[in-house]
Design a protein around this motif. Structure first.
Motif, mmCIF file in Angstrom:
data_model
loop_
_atom_site.group_PDB
_atom_site.id
_atom_site.type_symbol
_atom_site.label_atom_id
_atom_site.label_comp_id
_atom_site.label_asym_id
_atom_site.label_seq_id
_atom_site.Cartn_x
_atom_site.Cartn_y
_atom_site.Cartn_z
ATOM 1 N N VAL A 271 1.394 -1.178 0.285
ATOM 2 C CA VAL A 271 0.260 -0.163 -0.272
ATOM 3 C C VAL A 271 1.164 1.253 0.185
ATOM 4 O O VAL A 271 1.580 1.683 1.097
ATOM 5 C CB VAL A 271 -1.014 -0.437 1.240
ATOM 6 C CG1 VAL A 271 -1.706 1.079 1.367
ATOM 7 C CG2 VAL A 271 -1.230 -1.601 1.020
ATOM 8 N N LYS A 272 0.723 2.421 -0.887
ATOM 9 C CA LYS A 272 1.943 3.241 -0.920
ATOM 10 C C LYS A 272 0.037 4.606 -1.283
ATOM 11 O O LYS A 272 -0.647 4.769 -1.762
ATOM 12 C CB LYS A 272 2.036 3.493 -2.030
ATOM 13 C CG LYS A 272 3.205 2.168 -2.474
ATOM 14 C CD LYS A 272 3.957 2.434 -3.709
ATOM 15 C CE LYS A 272 4.126 1.009 -4.180
ATOM 16 N NZ LYS A 272 4.439 0.725 -5.301
ATOM 17 N N VAL A 273 0.862 5.932 0.470
ATOM 18 C CA VAL A 273 0.063 6.338 0.377
ATOM 19 C C VAL A 273 0.532 7.883 -0.087
ATOM 20 O O VAL A 273 2.208 8.487 1.029
ATOM 21 C CB VAL A 273 -0.875 6.508 2.298
ATOM 22 C CG1 VAL A 273 -1.497 7.812 2.781
ATOM 23 C CG2 VAL A 273 -1.518 5.818 2.211
ATOM 24 N N GLY A 274 0.067 8.634 -0.518
ATOM 25 C CA GLY A 274 1.230 9.681 -0.839
ATOM 26 C C GLY A 274 0.358 11.162 -1.094
ATOM 27 O O GLY A 274 -0.380 11.185 -1.542
ATOM 28 N N THR A 275 1.243 12.034 -1.325
ATOM 29 C CA THR A 275 0.414 13.725 -1.388
ATOM 30 C C THR A 275 1.185 14.493 -2.286
ATOM 31 O O THR A 275 2.061 14.014 -2.839
ATOM 32 C CB THR A 275 1.704 14.247 -0.232
ATOM 33 O OG1 THR A 275 1.451 14.129 1.227
ATOM 34 C CG2 THR A 275 0.731 15.743 0.100
ATOM 35 N N VAL A 276 -0.043 14.305 -3.345
ATOM 36 C CA VAL A 276 0.036 14.363 -4.405
ATOM 37 C C VAL A 276 0.242 16.503 -4.193
ATOM 38 O O VAL A 276 -0.290 16.975 -4.479
ATOM 39 C CB VAL A 276 -1.493 14.407 -5.369
ATOM 40 C CG1 VAL A 276 -0.800 15.187 -6.805
ATOM 41 C CG2 VAL A 276 -1.338 13.088 -5.562
ATOM 42 N N THR A 277 1.608 16.758 -5.126
ATOM 43 C CA THR A 277 2.111 18.276 -5.136
ATOM 44 C C THR A 277 2.417 18.927 -6.360
ATOM 45 O O THR A 277 2.571 17.404 -7.898
ATOM 46 C CB THR A 277 3.391 18.036 -4.121
ATOM 47 O OG1 THR A 277 4.017 17.650 -4.825
ATOM 48 C CG2 THR A 277 2.617 17.948 -2.920
ATOM 49 N N MET A 278 1.374 19.729 -6.754
ATOM 50 C CA MET A 278 2.051 20.509 -7.936
ATOM 51 C C MET A 278 3.003 21.649 -7.894
ATOM 52 O O MET A 278 2.905 22.693 -6.965
ATOM 53 C CB MET A 278 0.917 21.288 -9.111
ATOM 54 C CG MET A 278 0.434 19.850 -9.843
ATOM 55 S SD MET A 278 -0.934 20.461 -11.153
ATOM 56 C CE MET A 278 0.007 21.923 -12.048
ATOM 57 N N GLY A 279 4.496 22.097 -7.342
ATOM 58 C CA GLY A 279 5.002 22.962 -8.319
ATOM 59 C C GLY A 279 4.919 22.749 -5.527
ATOM 60 O O GLY A 279 5.583 21.352 -5.303
ATOM 61 N N PRO A 280 4.842 23.636 -5.194
ATOM 62 C CA PRO A 280 4.870 23.974 -3.841
ATOM 63 C C PRO A 280 3.836 23.971 -3.434
ATOM 64 O O PRO A 280 4.043 23.631 -1.889
ATOM 65 C CB PRO A 280 5.346 25.128 -3.997
ATOM 66 C CG PRO A 280 4.826 25.947 -4.326
ATOM 67 C CD PRO A 280 4.828 25.270 -6.403
#
Lengths: 212, 268
Positions: A124-133
Motif C-alpha cells: 500500500v502506498k499513500v502519497g501526497t500529490v503536489t504541483m510545485g509547492p
C-alpha cells in the motif's frame, strides 16, 4: 508486478492534506501493515511544438513522461488513449535533445510522494500529490502482489480497500476495462496514475492550507 | 520490461548499429570500381582524404562541441567513436580469423537485426533522425532506440569520427509510439553478421540487406558484394585517447581491411 488499483482519497472535512494522510497511515498501522520506506511517482507533460504541428495539420498531442521509484531504471512515456512506452532512463536525455519538437510545460510537473507499507501480500502506498509547492490531493495505490490477472483478484482487492478506505473505496479502474483476462503490467499502473494526476490538475486548488 | 532491470541485449553492449546506410551505397560503388585482391578499402580511402580536406575548408565554427561538455543537466553525454571500412565477400573468412585471434576470447557471436530509421520533420531544415533496431534471432531482447548527433568537427588530428550518441532500450511497442509522436519511417534494412569485442571496443562485420516488401523481413536481397566493418567505442565525452587506442587496433587489421574515419556528410 501484481494487480494494482490507484485511487484518490478526498481530504477529510475540516482537515488538511497532511492530517488526512496521517489518519490513513495510522489506520494502516493499526491493521498491522509495516512501513517499508518511501515511494515517489512523478509526471511531466510535453506537447508538440507549434513548428511540427503546421506540417502535420493535426491537433497537438500531450505526451506524459513518468517515473516510478518502484522501477528506478525505467522511464514511462505515454499518450492519453495511446501506447505506453517503457524505456530506460536515457529516454529523459532524448527528450532534452527533442526540445525543439516537444516543449515541456514546466509548470505542470506533478508528483506524489509518501510512505510504502507492506501488509502480507499487499503493498500500500499513500502519497501526497503536489504541483510545485502546493499539495493538491492524496493518492492511494494498493497492489496485490501474487496475482497478475485483474479479473481473478479484483473482489479481494476491493474487500481490502474497503477495510481501510471505508466509504471512499473506488470502483474498478478503467484499465481493467475489457481486458479482464490480460496480464497486468507496470504500464497499466502508470496509466492509472496519469488519469489520477489529470483529474487532480483539473480540480480546484485544495481549499485547506497546503504542506508547510 | 523486468522490474527495475534494463535489458541490454548483447552483454551490456549497445546493439550493433549502422549509422548511415548511404555509406553502404558509397561502399558498393567503390567496390565495383574494379577493386580486386584482399585489400579493398583503398578506393574509399583515397577519395575520403580529398573530400575531407575540402569539407574542412568549408566548415563553419559553431557552439562548443559536445565533447567539451561531458555533463549537461545531470546526464553524462556519451560519444560514439567510429572507424569504418569494408571487405569483399571472399575476404570475409580471413578477416574473421584474424579478429578471432585479436579480440577477447568469447563464443563467436552472430546477429540478425532489423533496423528502421524514423524522421521527424519540423520547421528546422534538417529532420530529427532516430533509429529503432530489433533482434530477429534473439526473442525477448528489448528494442534499441538510438540517436546520433552530428559528427564533431573539432580536432582534425582525431583519428576517429566522434558524435554524440544516446542509446535507449525500450519495450516492443516502440514503432507505434514513434508514429504517435509524429515520426515517420524513412527506410529500413536488415543487418546480418558477426560481433567481436576487445575491451571497450566493439568490432562488427556485417552485410546489409534491402527489404523488398516494406514490413516483410523475409524477402531481402543483399545490398552489395561486401561486408561492412565497423570499430566503435561508446565513451563519455572528453576521452579522446580512445581514438588513439582504436587507431592502434585498426593498424593490426591492415592489410585485410583499412578502417578509416569516414564522414557521412561527404556522401550526401
Amino acid at each position: 508486478m501484481g494487480v494494482t488499483c490507484v485511487s484518490q482519497m478526498p481530504v477529510a472535512e475540516g482537515k488538511s492534506v497532511q492530517q488526512t494522510v496521517e489518519i490513513l497511515t495510522r489506520k494502516l498501522e493499526m491493521l498491522g501493515a509495516e512501513k517499508q520506506g518511501t515511494f515517489s511517482v512523478d509526471c511531466e507533460t510535453y506537447h508538440t511544438a507549434a513548428s511540427t504541428l503546421g506540417s502535420q495539420g493535426q491537433a497537438g498531442k500531450l505526451m506524459y513522461v513518468m517515473h516510478n521509484s518502484e522501477y528506478p531504471l525505467s522511464c514511462f512515456a505515454l499518450f492519453e488513449n495511446g501506447p505506453c512506452l517503457i524505456a530506460d532512463t536515457n529516454f529523459d536525455v532524448l527528450m532534452v535533445k527533442l526540445k525543439g519538437f516537444f516543449q515541456s510545460a514546466k509548470a505542470s510537473k506533478i508528483e506524489t510522494r509518501g510512505t510504502r507499507y507492506q501488509y502480507c501480500d499487499f503493498l500500500v502506498k499513500v502519497g501526497t500529490v503536489t504541483m510545485g509547492p502546493s499539495a493538491r490531493g492524496i493518492s492511494v495505490e494498493v497492489e496485490y502482489c501474487p496475482c497478475v490477472v485483474a479479473s481473478d483478484c479484483w473482489s479481494l482487492l476491493l474487500e481490502f480497500l474497503q477495510s481501510f478506505l471505508g466509504s471512499h473505496t473506488p470502483g474498478a479502474p478503467a484499465v481493467f476495462g475489457n481486458r479482464h483476462d490480460a496480464v497486468y503490467g507496470p504500464a497499466d499502473t502508470m496509466v492509472q496514475y496519469m488519469e489520477l494526476f489529470n483529474k487532480i490538475r483539473k480540480q480546484q486548488q485544495v481549499p485547506v492550507a497546503g504542506i508547510r | 520490461m523486468q522490474k527495475g532491470v534494463c535489458g541490454g541485449g548483447r552483454a551490456g553492449l549497445a546493439l550493433p548499429g549502422l549509422e548511415n546506410p548511404e555509406l553502404a551505397e558509397g561502399g558498393r560503388d567503390s567496390e565495383s570500381r574494379g577493386c580486386t585482391g584482399v585489400s579493398c578499402a583503398y578506393p574509399i580511402g583515397r577519395s575520403v582524404f580529398i573530400s575531407v580536406v575540402f569539407h574542412l575548408i568549408t566548415v563553419v565554427m559553431e557552439a562548443p562541441p559536445v565533447t567539451m561538455m561531458p555533463v549537461t543537466g545531470g546526464a553524462i553525454n556519451m560519444m560514439e567513436y567510429l572507424l569504418q571500412g569494408s571487405v569483399l565477400d571472399h575476404s570475409l573468412e580471413s578477416l574473421i580469423h584474424r579478429l578471432r585471434g585479436l579480440c577477447d576470447n568469447m563464443e563467436p557471436e552472430t546477429f540478425l537485426d532489423h533496423e528502421m530509421v524514423f524522421l521527424l520533420k519540423g520547421q528546422q531544415a534538417s529532420p530529427f533522425v532516430l533509429r529503432a533496431r530489433r533482434s530477429m534471432d534473439r526473442a525477448g531482447s528489448p528494442w534499441h532506440l538510438r540517436y546520433l548527433g552530428q559528427p564533431e568537427m573539432g580536432d582534425k588530428n582525431r583519428h576517429a569520427l566522434v558524435r554524440n550518441c544516446v542509446d535507449i532500450a525500450t519495450s516492443e511497442n516502440l514503432t507505434d509510439f514513434l508514429m504517435e509522436m509524429g515520426f515517420r519511417m524513412d527506410h529500413e534494412f536488415v543487418a546480418k553478421g558477426h560481433l567481436f569485442r576487445k575491451g571497450i571496443m566493439k568490432i562488427v562485420v556485417y552485410k546489409i540487406f534491402r527489404i523488398l516488401v516494406p514490413g516483410n523481413t523475409d524477402s531481402t536481397e543483399a545490398l552489395s558484394l561486401s561486408y561492412l566493418v565497423e570499430l566503435s567505442v561508446v565513451a563519455p565525452a572528453g576521452q579522446d585517447m580512445v581514438s588513439d587506442d582504436m587507431r592502434n587496433f585498426a593498424e593490426q587489421l591492415k592489410p585485410l581491411v583499412h578502417l578509416e574515419k569516414i564522414d557521412p556528410k561527404r556522401l550526401m
